[in-house]
Structure formats: C-alpha cells, structure tokens
Design a protein around this motif. Structure first.
Motif, short mmCIF file in Angstrom:
data_model
loop_
_atom_site.label_atom_id
_atom_site.label_comp_id
_atom_site.label_asym_id
_atom_site.label_seq_id
_atom_site.Cartn_x
_atom_site.Cartn_y
_atom_site.Cartn_z
N ILE A 1 18.37 29.57 52.10
CA ILE A 1 19.46 29.61 51.12
C ILE A 1 19.59 31.04 50.63
CG2 ILE A 1 17.99 29.03 49.14
CD1 ILE A 1 20.47 27.30 48.16
N ASN A 2 20.84 31.46 50.41
CA ASN A 2 21.06 32.77 49.82
C ASN A 2 22.28 32.69 48.92
OD1 ASN A 2 23.54 33.80 51.31
ND2 ASN A 2 22.20 33.30 53.02
N ALA A 3 22.34 33.61 47.97
CA ALA A 3 23.44 33.59 47.00
C ALA A 3 23.83 35.01 46.63
CB ALA A 3 23.02 32.83 45.75
N ILE B 1 27.20 30.71 47.64
CA ILE B 1 25.89 30.28 48.14
C ILE B 1 26.07 29.76 49.56
CG2 ILE B 1 23.99 28.63 47.78
CD1 ILE B 1 25.92 28.97 44.79
N SER C 1 29.84 32.79 42.05
CA SER C 1 28.73 32.85 43.00
C SER C 1 29.15 32.23 44.32
CB SER C 1 27.51 32.12 42.43
OG SER C 1 26.39 32.29 43.26
N VAL D 1 22.37 28.55 42.00
CA VAL D 1 21.70 28.17 43.24
C VAL D 1 21.32 26.69 43.23
CG1 VAL D 1 19.71 28.61 44.74
CG2 VAL D 1 20.92 30.52 43.69
N GLY E 1 24.43 24.85 44.04
CA GLY E 1 24.74 25.02 45.45
C GLY E 1 23.81 24.25 46.36
N GLU E 2 22.50 24.31 46.09
CA GLU E 2 21.55 23.60 46.94
C GLU E 2 21.70 22.09 46.80
OE1 GLU E 2 16.99 23.63 48.52
OE2 GLU E 2 17.55 25.03 46.93
#
Length: 142
Positions: free
Chosen positions: A85-87, A129, A127, A59, A62-63
């Motif tokens: 945000i989601n993963a 994201i 993953s 995450v 990704g962020e």
C-alpha cells in the motif's frame, strides 16, 4: 452498475463488517460493488494534534475500501490480503467528512490493484492511495 448489484454488495459488506478499526474511525459504506466502492469518514476524531486529518486515517479508509473490494472480487472460499500500500497526501481536511472512492486498476485471479481517491467536502483531492492484494484460498474452518 445496477441497483441490484449495489444492494447485493452493500448486503455482503454489512454481513462481513468493516472491522473494529474502521468502526472506531467512523467509516460508513455508501456504495459497494466490484467496479466501485464509496465510503465516508469524519475528520473529527481522526486528526493529528494540530487539527489536520491524520495521513494514517486516509490510509485506513483506503485500505478498508481496497481490501474489502478485493475480497468481494475474490469470491467464496478465497481471501484477499494486502501485499503493498502507498499513499500520496496532497491536501489536509480540517473539518467535515472525507469521501473515499475505490476503483480497480487490475482484477486478476491472484492479484488485485485498487486506487482510492479521498476528497474533502468541497470535492478537493486530499489523498491518493494504491493497494495491491494477493488472493489465496481461505483457510479451512475449524
């Protein structure tokens, strides 16, 4: 994407920096434009106690990519900040590096949405994201 666009984006990201957390986690930007951003992160040092890549590390990668990409899109005098945000983690890397590829889903005047796919050394998705950023005027200096 032109080489000039990639160089300009990398220069912009290098001048701005990825932040202290991204530095501690070993994130390195390889490609950076509004249309596509790519960065790597080592698995070593970013694992759970059992030796699997920590989901939170995915995450952070990704962020970092999504927020930086949204800020590049926002332009001078504007600031993009995370709203959601989601993963979904589908595989766990245990060694080597992971690579995040960030692409825009929506690039609006006030909202951006980016998808970041993180893969292991074998190209297997680990993953996915999705980050939504809101764009607003940057605070006045001073």
């Amino acid at each position: 994407m032109t080489e000039t666009a990639t160089t300009a984006g990398l220069d912009w990201a290098a001048a701005r920096g990825m932040g202290a957390l991204a530095d501690k986690m070993g994130i390195e930007i390889l490609e950076f434009t509004v249309e596509r951003s790519v960065a790597t992160m080592p698995v070593e040092g970013n694992t759970q106690p059992v030796g699997l890549m920590h989901g939170g590390a995915y995450v952070v990668l990704g962020e970092s990519l999504g927020s930086m990409s949204a800020n590049l899109h926002a332009g001078p005098g504007r600031l993009a900040v995370g709203l959601d945000i989601n993963a979904t983690h589908t595989r766990s890397a245990t060694s080597g590096i992971v690579t995040g590829v960030c692409t825009p889903v929506h690039l609006g005047r006030t909202v951006t949405v980016h998808e970041i796919v993180v893969s292991d050394d074998q190209g297997r998705r680990c993953s996915t994201i999705r980050i939504t950023n809101v764009i607003k005027d940057a605070p006045a200096a001073g």
